[in-house]
Scaffold this motif. Structure first.
Motif, PDB file in Angstrom:
ATOM      1  N   SER A   1       4.237   0.213  -8.859  1.00 49.62           N
ATOM      2  CA  SER A   1       3.717  -0.037  -7.517  1.00 49.62           C
ATOM      3  C   SER A   1       4.814   0.206  -6.492  1.00 49.62           C
ATOM      4  O   SER A   1       5.733  -0.598  -6.348  1.00 49.62           O
ATOM      5  N   ASN A   2       4.718   1.332  -5.783  1.00 46.90           N
ATOM      6  CA  ASN A   2       5.673   1.619  -4.727  1.00 46.90           C
ATOM      7  C   ASN A   2       5.363   0.787  -3.490  1.00 46.90           C
ATOM      8  O   ASN A   2       4.202   0.486  -3.212  1.00 46.90           O
ATOM      9  N   PRO A   3       6.378   0.415  -2.743  1.00 48.20           N
ATOM     10  CA  PRO A   3       6.140  -0.417  -1.558  1.00 48.20           C
ATOM     11  C   PRO A   3       5.401   0.345  -0.461  1.00 48.20           C
ATOM     12  O   PRO A   3       5.570   1.550  -0.299  1.00 48.20           O
ATOM     13  N   LEU A   4       4.568  -0.380   0.274  1.00 48.44           N
ATOM     14  CA  LEU A   4       3.799   0.200   1.385  1.00 48.44           C
ATOM     15  C   LEU A   4       3.578  -0.879   2.427  1.00 48.44           C
ATOM     16  O   LEU A   4       3.205  -2.011   2.089  1.00 48.44           O
ATOM     17  N   SER A   5       3.789  -0.539   3.677  1.00 48.59           N
ATOM     18  CA  SER A   5       3.540  -1.483   4.770  1.00 48.59           C
ATOM     19  C   SER A   5       2.048  -1.491   5.100  1.00 48.59           C
ATOM     20  O   SER A   5       1.521  -0.512   5.635  1.00 48.59           O
ATOM     21  N   THR A   6       1.378  -2.583   4.768  1.00 51.01           N
ATOM     22  CA  THR A   6      -0.053  -2.687   5.061  1.00 51.01           C
ATOM     23  C   THR A   6      -0.305  -2.634   6.561  1.00 51.01           C
ATOM     24  O   THR A   6      -1.244  -1.968   7.025  1.00 51.01           O
ATOM     25  N   SER A   7       0.517  -3.326   7.342  1.00 59.07           N
ATOM     26  CA  SER A   7       0.303  -3.363   8.788  1.00 59.07           C
ATOM     27  C   SER A   7       0.452  -1.980   9.408  1.00 59.07           C
ATOM     28  O   SER A   7      -0.352  -1.583  10.260  1.00 59.07           O
ATOM     29  N   ALA A   8       1.457  -1.216   8.969  1.00 59.81           N
ATOM     30  CA  ALA A   8       1.635   0.135   9.505  1.00 59.81           C
ATOM     31  C   ALA A   8       0.476   1.035   9.080  1.00 59.81           C
ATOM     32  O   ALA A   8       0.026   1.897   9.851  1.00 59.81           O
ATOM     33  N   THR A   9      -0.017   0.842   7.864  1.00 56.44           N
ATOM     34  CA  THR A   9      -1.148   1.632   7.392  1.00 56.44           C
ATOM     35  C   THR A   9      -2.388   1.351   8.232  1.00 56.44           C
ATOM     36  O   THR A   9      -3.131   2.275   8.597  1.00 56.44           O
TER      37      THR A   9
ATOM     38  N   ARG B   1     -14.304  18.974  -0.866  1.00 58.90           N
ATOM     39  CA  ARG B   1     -15.358  18.029  -1.236  1.00 58.90           C
ATOM     40  C   ARG B   1     -15.638  16.949  -0.213  1.00 58.90           C
ATOM     41  O   ARG B   1     -16.594  16.191  -0.355  1.00 58.90           O
ATOM     42  N   VAL B   2     -14.800  16.828   0.809  1.00 60.70           N
ATOM     43  CA  VAL B   2     -15.025  15.818   1.847  1.00 60.70           C
ATOM     44  C   VAL B   2     -14.956  16.468   3.217  1.00 60.70           C
ATOM     45  O   VAL B   2     -14.510  17.619   3.355  1.00 60.70           O
ATOM     46  N   ALA B   3     -15.381  15.730   4.231  1.00 58.31           N
ATOM     47  CA  ALA B   3     -15.432  16.296   5.587  1.00 58.31           C
ATOM     48  C   ALA B   3     -14.025  16.561   6.140  1.00 58.31           C
ATOM     49  O   ALA B   3     -13.785  17.586   6.794  1.00 58.31           O
ATOM     50  N   SER B   4     -13.106  15.650   5.881  1.00 52.07           N
ATOM     51  CA  SER B   4     -11.734  15.815   6.358  1.00 52.07           C
ATOM     52  C   SER B   4     -10.838  14.888   5.560  1.00 52.07           C
ATOM     53  O   SER B   4     -11.293  13.930   4.928  1.00 52.07           O
ATOM     54  N   ILE B   5      -9.544  15.184   5.586  1.00 53.98           N
ATOM     55  CA  ILE B   5      -8.574  14.364   4.875  1.00 53.98           C
ATOM     56  C   ILE B   5      -7.472  13.948   5.837  1.00 53.98           C
ATOM     57  O   ILE B   5      -6.917  14.784   6.567  1.00 53.98           O
ATOM     58  N   HIS B   6      -7.174  12.686   5.841  1.00 52.56           N
ATOM     59  CA  HIS B   6      -6.034  12.164   6.577  1.00 52.56           C
ATOM     60  C   HIS B   6      -5.198  11.359   5.579  1.00 52.56           C
ATOM     61  O   HIS B   6      -5.770  10.623   4.762  1.00 52.56           O
ATOM     62  N   TYR B   7      -3.903  11.520   5.602  1.00 47.50           N
ATOM     63  CA  TYR B   7      -3.110  10.707   4.698  1.00 47.50           C
ATOM     64  C   TYR B   7      -1.995  10.003   5.463  1.00 47.50           C
ATOM     65  O   TYR B   7      -1.460  10.512   6.446  1.00 47.50           O
ATOM     66  N   PHE B   8      -1.703   8.809   4.979  1.00 41.34           N
ATOM     67  CA  PHE B   8      -0.631   8.021   5.567  1.00 41.34           C
ATOM     68  C   PHE B   8       0.635   8.314   4.802  1.00 41.34           C
ATOM     69  O   PHE B   8       0.736   8.032   3.597  1.00 41.34           O
ATOM     70  N   ASP B   9       1.600   8.917   5.473  1.00 36.53           N
ATOM     71  CA  ASP B   9       2.836   9.317   4.820  1.00 36.53           C
ATOM     72  C   ASP B   9       3.718   8.102   4.629  1.00 36.53           C
ATOM     73  O   ASP B   9       4.405   7.643   5.546  1.00 36.53           O
ATOM     74  N   SER B  10       3.680   7.563   3.403  1.00 36.08           N
ATOM     75  CA  SER B  10       4.409   6.334   3.118  1.00 36.08           C
ATOM     76  C   SER B  10       5.916   6.569   3.013  1.00 36.08           C
ATOM     77  O   SER B  10       6.678   5.650   2.948  1.00 36.08           O
TER      78      SER B  10
END
Length: 312
Positions: free
Chosen positions: A204-212, A303-312
């Motif tokens: 489990s890599n760390p991720l800021s929930t609030s920033a996400t 396969r989806v309308a668009s993709i957005h990713y959160f660069d952790s």
């Protein structure tokens, strides 16, 4: 925050070969800069990151005696510490197995009132507590038990020079050490295995929930937007906390995907919303925690309308 729209249909067949000079290069997609070693991480956090307790439990429940550990290259710096924790956990010994209680009142009073069991010491029954500390000598005693043999040692091996990509389970290397179970760490393609049982530890890599959450709200201000919430395997433990937080903010059409063993799924190795097929997926946007690997991104984009990713 990055947005990817579905590409136009190709005009020519794609080139699927790998250049010769890439044969010995390893591409570590989105590997954290501190992934080489977590030597400064506290033991509790480290055990949780590598799911040491769950691994020990599954090894003991499975009765495995030879355990192979497969790490991706970027996690080899942690392998020695993981090895020590697992080795100690599976060789620490468990409670002795208690058999049937005998019938007489004298035998029952021997150990039961003390919360103890009986072991044999040179033919003499000894009342012992659950930590095998002698309480007092009695004969006969209330329980007959069999202690695990102190000479039985479970072996642990760290695999090196894997024959395949790090995401694949290397059953061949595990067979070289005659392993009866393999523990696979990190990102996995979840391809079916044929020779050995596998314990997957995604870490489990760390991720800021609030920033996400801030990034998600900036991308989808409409609370009714249909969004698939998906994560790289090494960030999958953050999917549910992010989903719960977004629900609390009033989002009503978010589906948190879960990891499954199904490479043929329209969302590879992920669950789909109920009663939604591949055609209906095109009504959804996809929000991905961390940048998807290029091969997965290519599949998802169609396969989806668009993709957005959160660069952790």
């Amino acid at each position: 925050m990055t947005t990817t729209n579905p590409p136009p249909p190709p005009s020519t067949a794609p080139v699927l070969s790998t250049p010769d000079d890439h044969v010995f290069k390893s591409v570590l997609a989105n590997a954290p800069s501190d992934a080489v070693s977590h030597r400064d991480l506290a033991d509790g956090a480290f055990r949780e990151m590598y799911e040491v307790d769950r691994t020990v439990t599954e090894v003991l429940q499975g009765g495995y005696k030879r355990i192979a550990l497969q790490f991706p290259d970027e996690s080899l710096g942690d392998s020695g510490r993981v090895y020590k924790m697992i080795y100690r956990g599976i060789n620490a010994g468990g409670e002795a197995a208690v058999s049937t209680e005998q019938d007489t009142a004298d035998e029952s009073l021997c150990c039961k009132e003390k919360g103890a069991a009986a072991v044999m010491d040179g033919g003499t029954s000894i009342c012992c507590d659950r930590n095998q500390q002698a309480v007092e000598k009695k004969t006969p005693c209330c329980f007959n038990i069999t202690l695990p043999s102190p000479t039985t040692e479970r072996k642990v091996f760290i695999l090196a020079d894997t024959s395949y990509s790090a995401c694949c389970v290397d059953e061949i290397a595990a067979e070289h050490v005659r392993a009866d179970v393999l523990v696979h760490y990190g990102r996995s393609c979840l391809s079916p295995t044929t020779r050995l049982p596998v314990i997957y530890v995604f870490t489990s890599n760390p991720l800021s929930t609030s920033a996400t959450i801030v990034g998600f709200r900036a991308t989808y201000p409409d609370l009714d937007t249909k969004v698939l919430l998906m994560a790289d395997i090494t960030y999958s433990s953050h999917t549910l906390p992010v989903y719960t937080a977004l629900q609390g903010l009033g989002y009503t059409n978010i589906f948190p995907t879960e990891i499954i063993h199904d490479p043929a799924s329209p969302l590879p190795n992920r669950t789909l919303p109920p009663e939604v097929g591949e055609e209906q997926l095109r009504d959804f946007a996809l929000f991905h925690l961390s940048e998807p690997p290029p091969s997965l991104l290519l599949i998802l984009a169609s396969r989806v309308a668009s993709i957005h990713y959160f660069d952790s």
